[in-house]
Design a protein around this motif. Structure first.
Motif, PDB file in Angstrom:
ATOM      1  N   ARG A  26      -4.591 -11.323   9.799  1.00 40.69           N
ATOM      2  CA  ARG A  26      -4.664 -10.686   8.455  1.00 40.69           C
ATOM      3  C   ARG A  26      -5.412 -11.959   7.547  1.00 40.69           C
ATOM      4  NH1 ARG A  26       0.303  -9.780   4.624  1.00 40.69           N
ATOM      5  NH2 ARG A  26      -1.010  -9.624   2.786  1.00 40.69           N
ATOM      6  N   MET A  34      -7.199  -4.767  11.164  1.00 39.82           N
ATOM      7  CA  MET A  34      -5.786  -5.208  11.144  1.00 39.82           C
ATOM      8  C   MET A  34      -4.913  -3.911  11.716  1.00 39.82           C
ATOM      9  SD  MET A  34      -6.052  -6.388   7.160  1.00 39.82           S
ATOM     10  CE  MET A  34      -4.374  -6.367   6.766  1.00 39.82           C
ATOM     11  N   ILE A 100      -3.483  -3.589   0.375  1.00 45.66           N
ATOM     12  CA  ILE A 100      -3.124  -4.950   0.883  1.00 45.66           C
ATOM     13  C   ILE A 100      -2.645  -5.727   0.048  1.00 45.66           C
ATOM     14  CG2 ILE A 100      -4.016  -6.790   2.326  1.00 45.66           C
ATOM     15  CD1 ILE A 100      -4.412  -3.932   3.826  1.00 45.66           C
TER      16      ILE A 100
END
Length: 183
Positions: A26, A34, A100
Motif C-alpha cells: 500500500r 491493492m 483509501i
C-alpha cells in the motif's frame, strides 16, 4: 540454452516477482493492485477479485470496483472486509467504492520496511541463482565439457548479470519506497 541465458531468465523471473510483490504494498494513493488478489466468494466458489470485476482508481484516494455481474457487489464488499486490508468498502447498487485512508507516518515506515524486506529476498534469490549457475559451470568443467577459460568467462558473465539484477532490484524498491513516503 546456455548457462548464462538460463541464469538471465531466472533472474528476470525474480525481478518480475519483486515487482508483483511490491505492487501489493500500500502507498498513499489508490492502486488497483491493492485489492485485485482478494478472494471473493461468488457462485459458490472463491475467485480473485480481478476475475469477477473491473478495478479502477477514479481519484487518488478512491478505488471503484465494478462487478461484471452487478449481483456480486455485496459479496465483493464482504470479501474485501474479510481480507483485513484496513479498507472499508461502500457497496452501491452496481459497484463498490473504497476510500483509501491517508497513511500515518507509522504505517509508511512499516510499508517501507516491508518493501525493503521484499527487495532483500529478491537479492538473495538472485544470488542463489548465481550460485546454482556457477556450480553447474564448475560441474561441466570437471566433466570436461568446458575448458578453464570458458569457465572463467561464464563466471564473469554470471557475476555481471547478478550485479545488474541486484542493482535493478535496488532501483525498483527505492522507487516504491519513495512512492510510499510521498504524502
Amino acid at each position: 540454452m546456455s548457462i548464462v541465458d538460463q541464469t538471465k531468465t531466472k533472474m528476470i523471473t525474480a525481478i518480475e516477482h519483486l515487482k508483483n510483490d511490491l505492487k501489493n504494498i500500500r502507498t498513499g494513493r489508490a492502486n488497483p493492485g491493492m485489492v485485485e488478489h482478494v478472494m471473493i466468494e461468488v457462485y459458490g466458489s472463491p475467485m480473485r477479485l480481478k476475475d469477477v470485476a473491473s478495478i479502477s482508481a477514479p481519484e487518488a484516494r478512491q478505488l471503484l470496483i465494478t462487478p461484471f455481474d452487478p449481483q456480486n457487489a455485496g459479496s465483493i464488499g464482504k470479501g474485501i472486509e474479510k481480507a483485513n486490508l484496513g479498507l472499508m468498502p461502500i457497496v452501491d447498487a452496481h459497484s463498490v467504492r473504497i476510500k483509501i485512508p491517508p497513511m500515518t507516518e507509522e504505517i509508511r515506515k512499516k510499508m517501507a520496511k516491508i518493501c525493503h524486506e521484499e527487495k532483500e529476498k529478491t537479492k538473495v534469490s538472485i544470488r542463489n541463482i548465481r550460485r546454482d549457475a556457477n556450480e553447474l559451470a564448475r560441474k561441466q568443467k570437471s566433466e570436461g565439457i568446458i575448458a578453464e577459460d570458458v569457465l572463467k568467462k561464464l563466471e564473469k558473465n554470471i557475476q555481471e548479470l547478478t550485479d545488474k539484477f541486484c542493482k535493478e532490484a535496488d532501483e525498483i524498491a527505492e522507487k516504491k519506497e519513495k512512492e510510499i513516503s510521498t504524502i
